[in-house]
Write a protein that holds these residues in place. Structure first.
Motif, PDB file in Angstrom:
ATOM      1  N   GLY A 195      -1.122  -6.165 -11.738  1.00  0.00           N
ATOM      2  CA  GLY A 195      -0.436  -6.701 -12.909  1.00  0.00           C
ATOM      3  C   GLY A 195      -1.317  -6.802 -14.161  1.00  0.00           C
ATOM      4  N   ARG A 198      -1.344  -3.804 -16.135  1.00  0.00           N
ATOM      5  CA  ARG A 198      -0.081  -3.608 -16.860  1.00  0.00           C
ATOM      6  C   ARG A 198       0.044  -4.555 -18.060  1.00  0.00           C
ATOM      7  NH1 ARG A 198       2.056  -4.317 -11.694  1.00  0.00           N
ATOM      8  NH2 ARG A 198       3.334  -6.039 -12.465  1.00  0.00           N
ATOM      9  N   LYS A 200      -0.268  -7.955 -18.040  1.00  0.00           N
ATOM     10  CA  LYS A 200       0.232  -9.307 -17.783  1.00  0.00           C
ATOM     11  C   LYS A 200      -0.837 -10.348 -18.136  1.00  0.00           C
ATOM     12  CE  LYS A 200       2.372 -10.369 -13.962  1.00  0.00           C
ATOM     13  NZ  LYS A 200       2.832 -10.387 -12.551  1.00  0.00           N
ATOM     14  N   HIS A 204      -0.703 -13.454  -9.621  1.00  0.00           N
ATOM     15  CA  HIS A 204      -0.826 -14.305  -8.434  1.00  0.00           C
ATOM     16  C   HIS A 204      -2.136 -14.003  -7.710  1.00  0.00           C
ATOM     17  CE1 HIS A 204       0.130 -11.222  -5.416  1.00  0.00           C
ATOM     18  NE2 HIS A 204      -0.120 -12.146  -4.501  1.00  0.00           N
ATOM     19  N   ASP A 205      -2.738 -12.870  -8.044  1.00  0.00           N
ATOM     20  CA  ASP A 205      -4.032 -12.483  -7.490  1.00  0.00           C
ATOM     21  C   ASP A 205      -4.712 -11.548  -8.486  1.00  0.00           C
ATOM     22  OD1 ASP A 205      -2.740 -10.051  -7.361  1.00  0.00           O
ATOM     23  OD2 ASP A 205      -3.038  -9.752  -5.216  1.00  0.00           O
ATOM     24  N   ASP A 207      -6.346  -7.601  -8.505  1.00  0.00           N
ATOM     25  CA  ASP A 207      -6.451  -6.377  -7.705  1.00  0.00           C
ATOM     26  C   ASP A 207      -7.493  -5.430  -8.306  1.00  0.00           C
ATOM     27  OD1 ASP A 207      -3.818  -6.809  -6.050  1.00  0.00           O
ATOM     28  OD2 ASP A 207      -3.210  -7.046  -8.133  1.00  0.00           O
ATOM     29  N   ALA A 257       4.758   1.432   2.115  1.00  0.00           N
ATOM     30  CA  ALA A 257       4.222   0.609   1.038  1.00  0.00           C
ATOM     31  C   ALA A 257       2.710   0.462   1.192  1.00  0.00           C
ATOM     32  CB  ALA A 257       4.892  -0.751   1.024  1.00  0.00           C
ATOM     33  N   MET A 258       2.271   0.381   2.430  1.00  0.00           N
ATOM     34  CA  MET A 258       0.851   0.189   2.717  1.00  0.00           C
ATOM     35  C   MET A 258       0.129   1.539   2.709  1.00  0.00           C
ATOM     36  SD  MET A 258       0.166  -3.007   3.462  1.00  0.00           S
ATOM     37  CE  MET A 258       1.107  -4.496   3.712  1.00  0.00           C
ATOM     38  N   GLY A 313       1.207  -0.514  -9.824  1.00  0.00           N
ATOM     39  CA  GLY A 313       2.579  -1.026  -9.823  1.00  0.00           C
ATOM     40  C   GLY A 313       3.336  -0.642 -11.079  1.00  0.00           C
TER      41      GLY A 313
HETATM   42  P1  ATP Z   1       0.912 -10.189  -9.454  1.00  0.00           P
HETATM   43  O1  ATP Z   1       0.533 -10.503 -10.850  1.00  0.00           O
HETATM   44  O2  ATP Z   1       1.945 -11.116  -8.914  1.00  0.00           O
HETATM   45  O3  ATP Z   1      -0.265 -10.061  -8.548  1.00  0.00           O
HETATM   46  P2  ATP Z   1       1.113  -7.369  -9.043  1.00  0.00           P
HETATM   47  O4  ATP Z   1       1.967  -6.317  -9.620  1.00  0.00           O
HETATM   48  O5  ATP Z   1      -0.359  -7.241  -9.272  1.00  0.00           O
HETATM   49  O6  ATP Z   1       1.647  -8.756  -9.553  1.00  0.00           O
HETATM   50  P3  ATP Z   1       0.517  -7.243  -6.201  1.00  0.00           P
HETATM   51  O7  ATP Z   1       1.275  -7.837  -5.061  1.00  0.00           O
HETATM   52  O8  ATP Z   1      -0.849  -7.752  -6.412  1.00  0.00           O
HETATM   53  O9  ATP Z   1       1.431  -7.430  -7.494  1.00  0.00           O
HETATM   54  O10 ATP Z   1       0.486  -5.688  -5.950  1.00  0.00           O
HETATM   55  C1  ATP Z   1      -0.104  -4.771  -6.840  1.00  0.00           C
HETATM   56  C2  ATP Z   1       0.241  -3.360  -6.442  1.00  0.00           C
HETATM   57  O11 ATP Z   1      -0.387  -3.014  -5.219  1.00  0.00           O
HETATM   58  C3  ATP Z   1       1.741  -3.150  -6.234  1.00  0.00           C
HETATM   59  O12 ATP Z   1       2.123  -1.941  -6.858  1.00  0.00           O
HETATM   60  C4  ATP Z   1       1.924  -3.032  -4.739  1.00  0.00           C
HETATM   61  O13 ATP Z   1       2.934  -2.121  -4.413  1.00  0.00           O
HETATM   62  C5  ATP Z   1       0.555  -2.548  -4.293  1.00  0.00           C
HETATM   63  N1  ATP Z   1       0.161  -3.112  -2.997  1.00  0.00           N
HETATM   64  C6  ATP Z   1       0.108  -4.414  -2.674  1.00  0.00           C
HETATM   65  N2  ATP Z   1      -0.315  -4.578  -1.403  1.00  0.00           N
HETATM   66  C7  ATP Z   1      -0.541  -3.340  -0.913  1.00  0.00           C
HETATM   67  C8  ATP Z   1      -1.010  -2.809   0.328  1.00  0.00           C
HETATM   68  N3  ATP Z   1      -1.346  -3.603   1.341  1.00  0.00           N
HETATM   69  N4  ATP Z   1      -1.128  -1.475   0.441  1.00  0.00           N
HETATM   70  C9  ATP Z   1      -0.809  -0.669  -0.585  1.00  0.00           C
HETATM   71  N5  ATP Z   1      -0.381  -1.091  -1.780  1.00  0.00           N
HETATM   72  C10 ATP Z   1      -0.238  -2.400  -1.948  1.00  0.00           C
END
Ligand code: ATP
Ligand code: MN
Ligand code: MN
Length: 371
Positions: A195, A198, A200, A204-205, A207, A257-258, A313
């Protein structure tokens, strides 16, 4: 910002990857309602309906104007009967009675509470609910419930990790991990994704994608970083998954998804002194540190662009990229690679732009992927 659709407006695509969606949502009043309905369908395992409402929300998020009447939406894709009925209610009464009813529903509230714990998914939450549990203390005092390590840590750090992470905190964590990575190898490459990439303001975490041009060294780099953070005393929890990535087993036919790269799901300790604007604490809280959820994934360099696109994402944007590839191009896209089924060949990419070009799509910037 317009209140009505401009007359000569181009048609809105049914694919999120052909729409530009910033973090500015002009139709939050509708999309928040759809999200509640989608969550309810998800916890009842009604996947099609759940997806239908998420698609409707995604279309409304992309609009540069606020919907003021149902007539103005007749050219928009993905708005089903249910979505339109809810919008109609909101336009007329300012809220949806169906949504209000769900919000006050005990099962909805309990599922929402339980799944807000790190390591607790809808299945576990549902099991606890059916045992009659309604609060954390109900769960924690039930001696027949065995919490796994992840859930134990989820409860232990609940206050901190249920509080949003700020951009300043994400930057601070990035510099902590970057220092660790560069102490191990000077050519480590660390990229902020998810996020925050993007645009934001809160997440919530946090990445990250980590790689190195030294092919085959990316997994040991990740392991060495974990060791180093542990030694520094700033790793509160680590769930490590080693790589199961095998190029000869690709492409994977089914949507997944993973991905199979080496990765870890962490809880890190972030010191206030490292954050320029201070910690994103609750009012009056003067703790000198907070716990933060961090995800780190480590693909080999030649799969970096695919991993970056996947981990940036949003979930709906990625989902539609894959669907577009499959339906419109007879190609398979996942976090590892892009495969052309007609030509039976893999299409290489070093940047995200390469992948959009292979798919014949206009490039969409990360900050326009908030679908
Ligand atoms: P937030 O601000 O809530 O964290 P976010 O878009 O960063 O929003 P995340 O759940 O951290 O949401 O996921 C980030 C991206 O990583 C998403 O596109 C998701 O599809 C991808 N993703 C999350 N977990 C996995 C996983 N275990 N394997 C592959 N892709 C994943
Ligand atoms: Mn994230
Ligand atoms: Mn994440």
């Amino acid at each position: 910002r317009e209140d009505f659709p401009p007359t000569a407006e181009a048609a809105v695509s049914q694919y999120a990857c052909q729409r530009r969606t910033t973090t500015e949502n002009n139709n939050k009043i509708f999309t928040d309602a759809f999200e509640v309905l989608a969550e309810r369908y998800q916890s009842n395992e009604m996947e099609r309906r759940c997806l239908g409402l998420r698609r409707a929300a995604s279309v409304l998020k992309s609009l540069p104007w606020a919907v003021r009447s149902l007539e103005s939406t007749h050219n928009l894709p993905c708005l089903g009967e249910h979505a339109k009925a809810v919008m109609d209610e909101i336009l007329e009464h300012g809220l949806s009675f169906e949504v209000e009813k769900i919000l006050s529903d005990e099962r909805y509230q309990t599922m929402k509470l339980f799944t807000s714990v790190f390591g607790v998914g809808p299945k576990t939450a549902d099991k606890w609910y059916r045992r009659g549990h309604r609060s954390f203390s109900d769960v924690l005092t039930d001696r027949s419930i065995h919490l796994n390590q992840m859930q134990q840590n989820g409860f232990l750090h609940y206050g901190d990790i249920s509080r949003a992470v700020s951009k300043a905190e994400a930057r601070a964590l990035m510099s902590v991990i970057d220092e660790a990575a560069h102490a191990i190898t000077p050519n480590a490459i660390l990229t902020l994704t998810g996020g925050f990439r993007r645009g934001k303001e809160f997440g919530h975490d946090v990445d990250f994608i980590l790689t190195t041009p030294e092919q085959g060294k990316e997994e040991s780099l990740l392991q060495n970083i974990i060791k180093r953070l542990k030694k520094q005393g700033i790793l509160l929890y680590c769930e490590y998954q080693s790589s199961t990535f095998d190029m000869s087993k690709l492409p994977i036919q089914k949507f997944k998804a993973m991905d199979q790269f080496a990765k870890c799901f962490l809880i890190m300790r972030l010191e206030s002194s490292r954050v320029e604007e201070g910690l994103h604490n609750v009012e009056g809280d003067s703790k000198s540190w907070r716990a933060v959820r961090v995800d780190l994934v480590s693909p080999p360099m030649d799969h970096y662009a695919f991993a970056l696109l996947g981990w940036s994402g949003s979930t709906m944007f990625d989902r539609d990229l894959r669907r577009f590839a499959r339906v419109e191009r007879r190609m398979i896209l996942d976090n590892h690679c892009l495969y052309n089924k007609t030509k039976k060949e893999f299409l290489a990419a070093t940047t995200e732009k390469d992948i959009f070009a292979h798919l014949g799509l206009e490039y969409i910037e990360p900050w326009q992927r908030n679908a």
